[in-house]
Design a protein around this motif. Structure first.
Motif, PDB file in Angstrom:
ATOM      1  N   GLY A  98       0.058  11.191  -4.089  1.00  0.00           N
ATOM      2  CA  GLY A  98      -1.104  11.557  -2.907  1.00  0.00           C
ATOM      3  C   GLY A  98      -1.870  10.971  -3.626  1.00  0.00           C
ATOM      4  N   PHE A  99      -1.962   9.292  -3.824  1.00  0.00           N
ATOM      5  CA  PHE A  99      -2.712   7.992  -3.656  1.00  0.00           C
ATOM      6  C   PHE A  99      -2.241   7.234  -2.881  1.00  0.00           C
ATOM      7  CE2 PHE A  99      -1.377   8.258  -8.012  1.00  0.00           C
ATOM      8  CZ  PHE A  99      -0.196   6.904  -8.165  1.00  0.00           C
ATOM      9  N   SER A 100      -2.457   5.994  -2.747  1.00  0.00           N
ATOM     10  CA  SER A 100      -2.479   4.927  -2.367  1.00  0.00           C
ATOM     11  C   SER A 100      -1.943   3.860  -2.966  1.00  0.00           C
ATOM     12  CB  SER A 100      -2.554   4.618  -0.944  1.00  0.00           C
ATOM     13  OG  SER A 100      -2.684   5.537  -0.127  1.00  0.00           O
ATOM     14  N   VAL A 101      -1.484   2.977  -2.641  1.00  0.00           N
ATOM     15  CA  VAL A 101      -0.998   1.606  -3.465  1.00  0.00           C
ATOM     16  C   VAL A 101      -1.030   0.599  -2.692  1.00  0.00           C
ATOM     17  CG1 VAL A 101      -0.228  -0.074  -5.146  1.00  0.00           C
ATOM     18  CG2 VAL A 101      -0.383   2.689  -5.166  1.00  0.00           C
ATOM     19  N   LEU A 102      -2.080  -0.645  -3.120  1.00  0.00           N
ATOM     20  CA  LEU A 102      -2.218  -1.615  -2.064  1.00  0.00           C
ATOM     21  C   LEU A 102      -2.084  -2.822  -3.037  1.00  0.00           C
ATOM     22  CD1 LEU A 102      -2.618  -3.146   1.044  1.00  0.00           C
ATOM     23  CD2 LEU A 102      -4.955  -3.176   0.060  1.00  0.00           C
ATOM     24  N   ALA A 103      -1.376  -3.492  -3.568  1.00  0.00           N
ATOM     25  CA  ALA A 103      -0.879  -4.804  -4.044  1.00  0.00           C
ATOM     26  C   ALA A 103      -1.686  -5.856  -3.297  1.00  0.00           C
ATOM     27  CB  ALA A 103       0.426  -5.397  -4.196  1.00  0.00           C
ATOM     28  N   ALA A 104      -2.385  -6.895  -4.443  1.00  0.00           N
ATOM     29  CA  ALA A 104      -4.007  -7.728  -3.704  1.00  0.00           C
ATOM     30  C   ALA A 104      -3.384  -9.196  -5.035  1.00  0.00           C
ATOM     31  CB  ALA A 104      -5.447  -7.275  -3.771  1.00  0.00           C
ATOM     32  N   ALA A 105      -2.118  -9.679  -5.019  1.00  0.00           N
ATOM     33  CA  ALA A 105      -2.253 -10.689  -5.940  1.00  0.00           C
ATOM     34  C   ALA A 105      -2.969 -12.134  -4.700  1.00  0.00           C
ATOM     35  CB  ALA A 105      -0.383 -11.599  -5.599  1.00  0.00           C
ATOM     36  N   ARG A 106      -3.868 -12.728  -6.450  1.00  0.00           N
ATOM     37  CA  ARG A 106      -4.069 -13.686  -6.182  1.00  0.00           C
ATOM     38  C   ARG A 106      -4.747 -14.481  -5.033  1.00  0.00           C
ATOM     39  NH1 ARG A 106      -4.080 -15.999 -11.232  1.00  0.00           N
ATOM     40  NH2 ARG A 106      -5.888 -14.700 -12.328  1.00  0.00           N
TER      41      ARG A 106
END
Length: 289
Positions: A98-106
């Protein structure tokens, strides 16, 4: 009837007052302290409690949020959101819990404006959890600097407490951070957790003049390791265990934390010599930590 109307009015006031997500950046003084597992399990616990949660993963690699969850696909479109090429809802990968994930590399989170960051931090999520990564100077990213709360994860061990203090000192002098929340992880007893927090708070108040808030503790639990082997959250895989109960308690409590102003998105400039002097000033001996 009066109570029903009162509850409706309070709900409306909260809705109208809402100016974005509550943003919590999670980090620690040393590797392996449990920051990423804290973020994942806290996200799962919050989702179970009906909250819309966005996890921003600043720490790509074999031990990232995505890797821990079995390699989530479609979680690496942070730069596309910043450029306006994708909506946040389309870019973030939705986990079955039920949660979302957003990858944010440097490299994908550099060079953006405050207005661009607001697209993420003022989106539809109730709570944004940032698994924060330090840069080469040990500073937070401009994105993590927009958090309302900075939670430091530590353990009862002397070295972990020393590392947590060093982390807070570095962030205090780099960003003028005056408040931290402390979560004591892998705890054998409640007394151990209270003692660790009290020692750290005492040193921080004496040498840094920063305020620490007790975020609680997570019990040592052998099922944590098994959940990781299964690419699962302990909150989901073993919900009756002490660690799972601890994460659910933390999730419930943080929803009532006072909403502080977000930290400044700008890093105060300080001459290199001044930074060196400040970081070595009032250094406590190891026994204090």
């Amino acid at each position: 009837m009066d109570k029903f109307v009162s509850d409706q009015a309070e709900g409306l006031r909260r809705l109208l007052a809402r100016s974005g997500s509550r943003v919590i950046a999670v980090t620690g003084g040393s590797a392996g302290i449990g920051c990423t597992t804290t973020v994942v399990n806290l996200a799962a616990a919050l989702a179970q409690q009906g909250k819309d949660v966005l996890v921003i993963d600043e720490c790509p690699g074999g031990k990232s949020v995505s890797a821990m969850l079995g390699g989530m696909r479609g979680a690496g479109n942070f730069a596309a959101v910043m450029r306006g090429e994708m909506t946040l809802d389309d870019a973030a990968a939705r986990h079955p819990l039920g949660f979302s994930v957003l990858a944010a590399a440097r490299n994908s989170r550099e060079g953006h404006t405050a207005a661009q960051f607001e697209v993420v931090l003022r989106g539809s999520a109730d709570i944004v959890l940032i698994d924060a990564q330090f840069d080469q100077q040990g500073h937070l990213s401009p994105l993590a600097m927009r958090a309302h709360d900075l939670m430091i994860v530590t353990r009862v061990a002397a070295q972990a407490i020393t590392d947590a203090y060093a982390c807070m000192k570095r962030l205090h002098y780099a960003h003028a951070t005056a408040q931290f929340r402390v979560l004591v992880n892998h705890v054998q007893s409640v007394d151990d957790a209270h003692t660790a927090f009290a020692n750290l708070a005492g040193v921080a108040a004496r040498y840094l003049t920063v305020a620490l808030e007790d975020a609680g503790y997570i019990a040592a639990d052998v099922r944590m390791a098994r959940a990781l082997e299964l690419s699962r959250c302990v909150v989901d895989a073993f919900p009756s265990t002490p660690a799972a109960r601890g994460f659910r308690h933390l999730a419930a409590e943080l929803q009532h934390w006072p909403m502080r102003p977000a930290m400044s998105p700008q890093t105060p400039w300080m001459a290199p010599a001044a930074v060196t002097a400040a970081q070595h000033a009032d250094q406590p001996s190891a026994q204090h930590a």
